[in-house]
Design a protein around this motif. Structure first.
Motif, mmCIF file in Angstrom:
data_model
loop_
_atom_site.group_PDB
_atom_site.id
_atom_site.type_symbol
_atom_site.label_atom_id
_atom_site.label_comp_id
_atom_site.label_asym_id
_atom_site.label_seq_id
_atom_site.Cartn_x
_atom_site.Cartn_y
_atom_site.Cartn_z
ATOM 1 N N CYS A 1 0.809 -1.213 0.036
ATOM 2 C CA CYS A 1 -0.046 -0.079 0.027
ATOM 3 C C CYS A 1 1.078 1.181 -0.084
ATOM 4 C CB CYS A 1 -1.077 -0.086 1.183
ATOM 5 S SG CYS A 1 -2.329 -1.305 1.304
ATOM 6 N N ASP A 2 1.869 1.186 0.654
ATOM 7 C CA ASP A 2 2.960 2.273 0.935
ATOM 8 C C ASP A 2 3.648 2.573 -0.428
ATOM 9 O OD1 ASP A 2 2.001 2.825 3.341
ATOM 10 O OD2 ASP A 2 3.515 2.488 4.681
ATOM 11 N N PHE A 3 3.955 1.337 -1.093
ATOM 12 C CA PHE A 3 4.670 1.294 -2.164
ATOM 13 C C PHE A 3 4.005 2.106 -3.416
ATOM 14 C CE2 PHE A 3 7.362 -2.677 -1.209
ATOM 15 C CZ PHE A 3 7.606 -2.126 0.237
ATOM 16 N N ALA B 1 1.492 4.121 -2.839
ATOM 17 C CA ALA B 1 1.536 5.562 -2.811
ATOM 18 C C ALA B 1 2.714 6.481 -3.448
ATOM 19 C CB ALA B 1 1.113 5.945 -1.354
ATOM 20 N N VAL C 1 2.939 4.202 -7.757
ATOM 21 C CA VAL C 1 2.007 3.863 -8.465
ATOM 22 C C VAL C 1 2.186 2.918 -9.547
ATOM 23 C CG1 VAL C 1 -0.377 4.125 -9.522
ATOM 24 C CG2 VAL C 1 0.544 5.839 -8.030
ATOM 25 N N GLN D 1 2.185 -0.409 -12.222
ATOM 26 C CA GLN D 1 1.024 -0.999 -12.794
ATOM 27 C C GLN D 1 0.957 -2.411 -12.273
ATOM 28 O OE1 GLN D 1 1.584 -1.228 -17.213
ATOM 29 N NE2 GLN D 1 -0.054 -2.571 -17.409
ATOM 30 N N LYS E 1 -6.748 -2.340 2.343
ATOM 31 C CA LYS E 1 -6.137 -1.263 3.074
ATOM 32 C C LYS E 1 -5.491 0.045 2.237
ATOM 33 C CE LYS E 1 -5.709 -3.040 7.255
ATOM 34 N NZ LYS E 1 -5.695 -2.278 8.494
ATOM 35 N N VAL F 1 -5.198 2.926 -0.536
ATOM 36 C CA VAL F 1 -6.165 4.178 -0.777
ATOM 37 C C VAL F 1 -7.185 3.845 -1.845
ATOM 38 C CG1 VAL F 1 -6.119 6.741 -1.534
ATOM 39 C CG2 VAL F 1 -4.233 5.895 -0.276
ATOM 40 N N PHE G 1 -8.765 5.056 -4.301
ATOM 41 C CA PHE G 1 -8.934 4.893 -5.758
ATOM 42 C C PHE G 1 -7.921 4.112 -6.411
ATOM 43 C CE2 PHE G 1 -5.201 8.161 -5.558
ATOM 44 C CZ PHE G 1 -5.877 8.895 -4.550
ATOM 45 N N TRP G 2 -6.890 3.515 -5.646
ATOM 46 C CA TRP G 2 -6.165 2.395 -6.130
ATOM 47 C C TRP G 2 -6.522 0.963 -5.970
ATOM 48 C CZ3 TRP G 2 -2.038 5.944 -3.774
ATOM 49 C CH2 TRP G 2 -1.574 7.222 -5.045
#
Lengths: 318, 318
Positions: free
Chosen positions: B251-253, B255, B258, B260, B286, B288, B290-291
């Protein structure tokens, strides 16, 4: 090639529009367009283009001598020119800002998010001049970032990369973030998060502080800053706590892209060494050993509005 | 332009040297150089160059028809060609691998770290073909990464960027990492960290598992995999726990850059869906909003040794 570009800093409250020359000088600036006044993107774009025309006329610049428009906006997508689901703007969903401004002005328009625009501003005219690897962290209502690697901005697969306000903070206690996640860095390190910490401490602790004389609902980060400058231990501890959280988060950012410097911009960054010093201390204590004392923590050297307008304007050149 | 390059996968145990043509075909491969046997870099380089000469002669390739050498090595620095403080290699401090190989072979030599070499291999010949934004995570003795953004590898200011094994894991309990930090992702998600979790659980829990029939000191990730495939609930839960930790880190990576896709490579990645499925589940829960469901989690499509050799070889072309 034309001699001028337009740089636009599209904020939730104000829109600042600047006429910029090739040397990066802002010849004229206008903040008369109040973003929230325009429920319709069309009306907003009309107002922006009217200001552009006025700025050009007032400064005896022909529209044909303007190369293009660059816009820094929350959730601005570099690839599409759209703004996507920006929480603090009046237009919901995905709106084609770039296309509409191009149609109405006749000028090619590039859009990126506000933190990326700030990063471009720092790279061309500010603290990151000459750097090829750095990160700008914007500490305002939210926390944003513009990441430059090898001289290029990281846009990611969808054009929205660099949302470092939404990584998990190291020291956490379950704070809900507006994005839906728990414990995002933004819930601690934005001006809003900083005040949130202050309120929580005021409630659960009973040590003396001048901040108790303010109604919690009226507390601002500026008041905490003023108290810290005057030696208030509680206020200084708030900066130390927030700096430590940023410092721990920066350890992970360093492992990712090893920037030469991390540059703090806007809002809380104006506290300067009160915030920077605890960031450096914690970061160098916790980072992987071979990066200890290798990454500079700097404050933006551009005034807030100028960096955003200048950075956005740089996108206006072909 | 010459028609061939040499790709070298420099590991702590073996050094695999390949002769590769312009289409990415490995014409011949040799793993006779045992890295640990060479206390001196000079002797190691002599052995490597002897193998290169032999590979060329055996395949009737003139040395003048070899364009260059590419090396993937732990702590390999793309900018300097040096290896810097690699924990599992015999040469301490900073050693000039690139320069020495160039001197002894007469061939220009480029060095990068092994995970970056794997990323180049995936981009040119594997699961990342056609992608411009992706991350390769190597799950071996340690956890490494190669990050590609906009088609370019992220090397960072010092040439050592992309150490995603050394970000803090989300669920943590104070594990000491070899790098000096506490709770690095590597302490959970490497093959070693995975076994460490298994041992800790075997000690503190008392549910039945076939893994209790193995002496803890002899436990391997392969044994846990075999148990999980046979339906052992304890072993399956180990994959779910480890996948969840990876999913939260991802999740952090996301953010940050992004991608593919995030591509898992080597060691633990060979467990396939046993590991990938819990990663996807936790990540999409977990990340964000929109991802959500926007980033693919893939297994490498190249065999381990080939990806490393092919990726390294790609650096050999001018």
């Amino acid at each position: 090639m034309a001699n001028y570009v337009i740089g636009i800093d599209l904020g939730g409250t104000n829109t600042v529009i600047g006429l910029v020359d090739a040397s990066g000088k802002i010849l004229a600036k206008d903040d008369s367009v109040k973003t929230q006044k325009y429920a319709e993107l069309n009306d907003y774009a009309d107002a922006v283009v009217a200001v552009i025309n006025k700025l050009a006329a007032d400064n005896s610049v022909a529209m044909s001598d303007i190369e293009g428009i660059g816009v820094g906006a929350p959730m601005g997508n570099y690839y599409s020119g759209d703004i996507e689901n920006a929480a603090n703007l009046p237009w919901k969903g995905r709106v084609p800002l770039g296309r509409v401004l191009t149609e109405k002005s006749g000028l090619p328009t590039k859009v990126t998010n506000d933190a990326n625009a700030a990063a471009i501003g720092e790279m061309k005219y500010g603290a990151a001049k000459g750097m090829r690897d750095f990160i700008v962290i914007t500490l305002g209502t939210g926390v944003g970032s513009g990441i430059v690697s090898g001289g290029n901005l990281i846009y990611g697969h969808d054009g929205l990369a660099g949302e470092l306000g939404h990584v998990t903070a190291y020291e956490r206690e379950g704070r809900q973030c507006g994005c839906g996640r728990i414990d995002c860095l933004e819930t601690y390190a934005s001006a809003t998060g900083f005040v949130r910490t202050a309120k929580a401490w005021l409630e659960k602790r009973d040590d003396a502080t001048v901040l108790r004389s303010v109604s919690p609902d009226e507390l601002t980060s500026k008041m905490i800053y003023d108290a810290a400058v005057q030696g208030d231990a509680f206020a200084k501890e708030l900066f130390e706590f927030t700096g430590a959280i940023l410092g721990e988060a920066f350890c992970d950012f360093i492992a990712f892209s090893v920037p030469q410097a991390i540059i703090l911009f806007g809002g809380l960054a104006n506290a300067g060494e009160l915030l920077l010093e605890p960031i450096r201390t914690r970061m160098n204590q916790k980072v992987v050993s071979f990066w200890k004392n290798k990454v500079d923590i700097l404050q933006s050297s551009l005034s807030g509005a100028d960096a955003a307008v200048l950075g956005a304007s740089a996108l206006g050149w072909k």
